[in-house]
Design a protein around this motif. Structure first.
Motif, PDB file in Angstrom:
ATOM      1  N   UNK A   1       0.808  -1.222   0.000  1.00  0.00           N
ATOM      2  CA  UNK A   1       0.000   0.000   0.000  1.00  0.00           C
ATOM      3  C   UNK A   1       0.840   1.271   0.000  1.00  0.00           C
ATOM      4  N   UNK A   2       1.957   1.257   0.720  1.00  0.00           N
ATOM      5  CA  UNK A   2       2.725   2.497   0.919  1.00  0.00           C
ATOM      6  C   UNK A   2       4.158   2.413   0.407  1.00  0.00           C
ATOM      7  N   UNK A   3       4.561   1.234  -0.073  1.00  0.00           N
ATOM      8  CA  UNK A   3       5.947   1.055  -0.489  1.00  0.00           C
ATOM      9  C   UNK A   3       6.891   0.883   0.681  1.00  0.00           C
ATOM     10  N   UNK A   4       6.358   0.577   1.870  1.00  0.00           N
ATOM     11  CA  UNK A   4       7.182   0.428   3.060  1.00  0.00           C
ATOM     12  C   UNK A   4       8.209  -0.683   2.884  1.00  0.00           C
ATOM     13  N   UNK A   5       9.410  -0.434   3.400  1.00  0.00           N
ATOM     14  CA  UNK A   5      10.435  -1.468   3.475  1.00  0.00           C
ATOM     15  C   UNK A   5      10.138  -2.351   4.674  1.00  0.00           C
ATOM     16  N   UNK A   6      10.010  -3.648   4.434  1.00  0.00           N
ATOM     17  CA  UNK A   6       9.713  -4.582   5.508  1.00  0.00           C
ATOM     18  C   UNK A   6      11.019  -5.019   6.163  1.00  0.00           C
ATOM     19  N   UNK A   7      11.098  -4.894   7.472  1.00  0.00           N
ATOM     20  CA  UNK A   7      12.276  -5.267   8.252  1.00  0.00           C
ATOM     21  C   UNK A   7      11.946  -6.500   9.085  1.00  0.00           C
ATOM     22  N   UNK A   8      12.772  -7.529   8.983  1.00  0.00           N
ATOM     23  CA  UNK A   8      12.509  -8.757   9.730  1.00  0.00           C
ATOM     24  C   UNK A   8      13.776  -9.594   9.803  1.00  0.00           C
ATOM     25  N   UNK A   9      13.731 -10.577  10.660  1.00  0.00           N
ATOM     26  CA  UNK A   9      14.889 -11.435  10.886  1.00  0.00           C
ATOM     27  C   UNK A   9      15.227 -12.277   9.660  1.00  0.00           C
ATOM     28  N   UNK A  10      16.502 -12.335   9.332  1.00  0.00           N
ATOM     29  CA  UNK A  10      16.953 -13.210   8.242  1.00  0.00           C
ATOM     30  C   UNK A  10      16.694 -14.665   8.584  1.00  0.00           C
ATOM     31  N   UNK A  11      16.744 -14.989   9.865  1.00  0.00           N
ATOM     32  CA  UNK A  11      16.552 -16.379  10.292  1.00  0.00           C
ATOM     33  C   UNK A  11      15.129 -16.863  10.066  1.00  0.00           C
ATOM     34  N   UNK A  12      14.196 -15.929   9.850  1.00  0.00           N
ATOM     35  CA  UNK A  12      12.806 -16.320   9.621  1.00  0.00           C
ATOM     36  C   UNK A  12      12.535 -16.852   8.230  1.00  0.00           C
TER      37      UNK A  12
END
Length: 463
Positions: free
Chosen positions: A79-90
């Motif tokens: 919707x907003x072009x947000x950069x998603x931040x999350x664990x690489x291990x996931x």
């Protein structure tokens, strides 16, 4: 430079989901952009808040693969072009910035540092918010929460102790932050991910050193024993959502709606294995309802009981009262992955009866009229242990699908107020029980009316 409390007051907006007991956070970055932390798929409150403050969501971070709700991060990215931040291990299967322990993200004046804090899940990250080298606060997700830590049994009983030991190390790591560092957890009061639930939703590292009994544990073995002993039951749908969040929930391109259904269509749905969910108040359900329907009054906890008691694979039809918020039904269902919403019975029970269909009623009794029946208490174990009616039979609501045959004949079913008890009664009716009554009230009302006192503990009172 403003202090952490002042910063939070001006820039951090908690968005509390009272039903699931969680907090998402909207962080105003000061330049028209914002970061969303642990946002659920129900983005109504977050989007409204961002719009009101003139903010665009530039980052969407998740501390872990959530089990209790579907993440809104993918939707925000769309919707907003947000950069998603999350664990690489996931190993998430969608576009995101994969972070390792110690990685930092420049937010434009502020910095977000990833801290590996496994325990609640394997891939859990906490996010430390920095102003230069100064720690403003830490988003702790499901690691350190107010006066406790989140549960460690969601990946199976065989891994509970291993993850509890990881949680011990994670809490020790977080406790090493400066005392004035704000703590912004995701899980809190009312969350089945909390162990046990608390009351306050935010805190500081210093306050937790003073008040958190787990941080006061003298050694790892004691910590593990205390944490595991506090674990209660949790909704069945928790076992499904982690993997859906890893793959990424489907992006929604339009507002989901509840189509109109005739009584004929509702009958056909039942015949084909669907379920009818009656979201009216308990008293309305008691006065007359569709045989076999499940009572789940529409309130903050609606999603929890929908996901605990019904499968996500069968179509659902809903019975409502005039004035109830249909969008609330839809979004509570969608945020836990229930999308097979067949529709709404047009005209409600009046239309059902006008078409010649049968209804059944359930006795809804005040405490002074409920004596002489076996008393079945369907609250959680911790609630039951805190105070219950002498001689009560305890069967948690979440266990009734499998334990309906254990209920005594002709019971009065009770919880704290009556909503969960009506849900339980509807499950018992579906299982073939008759002559069921529901207590309009709770154990204190019953004992007062009967001249009794509440009993504490659980020994010899559970089935």
């Amino acid at each position: 430079m403003e202090d952490a409390v002042g910063f939070a007051d001006d820039h951090l907006i908690p968005l509390v989901d009272e039903g699931l007991g969680n907090s998402a956070y909207l962080l105003d970055l000061g330049d028209g952009r914002a970061l969303a932390m642990d946002a659920s798929r129900d983005l109504r409150a977050l989007n409204a808040t961002a719009e009101r403050r003139g903010l665009r969501i530039a980052f969407a971070a998740d501390t872990h693969l959530h089990a209790d709700f579907l993440s809104g991060a993918v939707q925000l990215g769309h919707d907003t072009g947000a950069t998603v931040l999350a664990s690489a291990a996931g190993r998430r299967a969608f576009a995101h910035k994969a972070l390792l322990d110690g990685d930092e993200v420049d937010l434009g004046g502020l910095t977000l540092r990833a801290l590996a804090t496994p325990g609640h899940t394997d891939e859990h990250l906490s996010f430390l918010l920095l102003d230069g080298s100064r720690e403003l606060g830490v988003f702790t997700g499901g690691s350190l929460i107010v006066n406790s830590a989140a549960r460690t049994d969601l990946l199976g009983s065989e891994r509970t102790e291993e993850l509890a030991r990881a949680q011990y190390q994670s809490l020790k790591r977080l406790a090493a932050l400066p005392d004035e560092t704000a703590v912004w957890p995701t899980h809190g009061a009312g969350s089945f991910c909390s162990a046990p639930p608390g009351t306050e939703r935010t805190t500081t590292i210093g306050a937790q050193k003073q008040a958190n009994p787990l941080l006061a544990a003298p050694d790892e073995d004691t910590f593990v024993a205390q944490l595991i002993a506090s674990l209660g039951t949790y909704p069945a749908y928790f076992d499904r959502l982690g993997e859906i969040n890893r793959r990424g929930p489907a992006v929604l391109t339009e507002q989901p709606l509840l189509p109109a259904l005739s009584s004929h269509q509702v009958r056909a749905l039942i015949s084909n294995g669907g379920h009818v969910v009656d979201v009216r108040a308990a008293a309305d359900y008691a006065a007359g309802h569709i045989p076999g329907s499940l009572s789940i009054p529409l309130r903050d906890q609606f999603a929890t009981w929908l996901g605990w008691l019904l499968p996500d694979t069968a179509p659902l039809a809903f019975v409502t009262a005039d004035g109830q918020d249909l969008s609330e039904i839809v979004w509570q269902a969608y945020k836990i992955g229930y999308e097979r919403l067949a529709g709404l019975l047009t005209g409600g029970m009046d239309a059902w009866l006008a078409d010649g269909n049968a209804q059944i009623t359930t006795a809804f009794l005040t405490a002074d009229r409920a004596a002489g029946r076996p008393y079945v208490d369907v609250r959680q174990e911790s609630e039951f242990a805190a105070g219950h009616v002498p001689g009560a039979v305890h069967i948690e609501l979440g266990a009734l699908n499998d334990s309906a045959n254990d209920a005594p004949t002709g019971p009065v079913v009770a919880c704290g107020h009556g909503e969960r008890a009506m849900t339980a009664a509807s499950l018992l009716e579906r299982a073939g029980h008759t002559d069921i009554a529901v207590l309009d009230g709770g154990p204190a009302d019953y004992t007062a009316a009967q001249g009794q006192r509440l009993v504490q503990g659980t020994q010899d009172t559970r089935l």
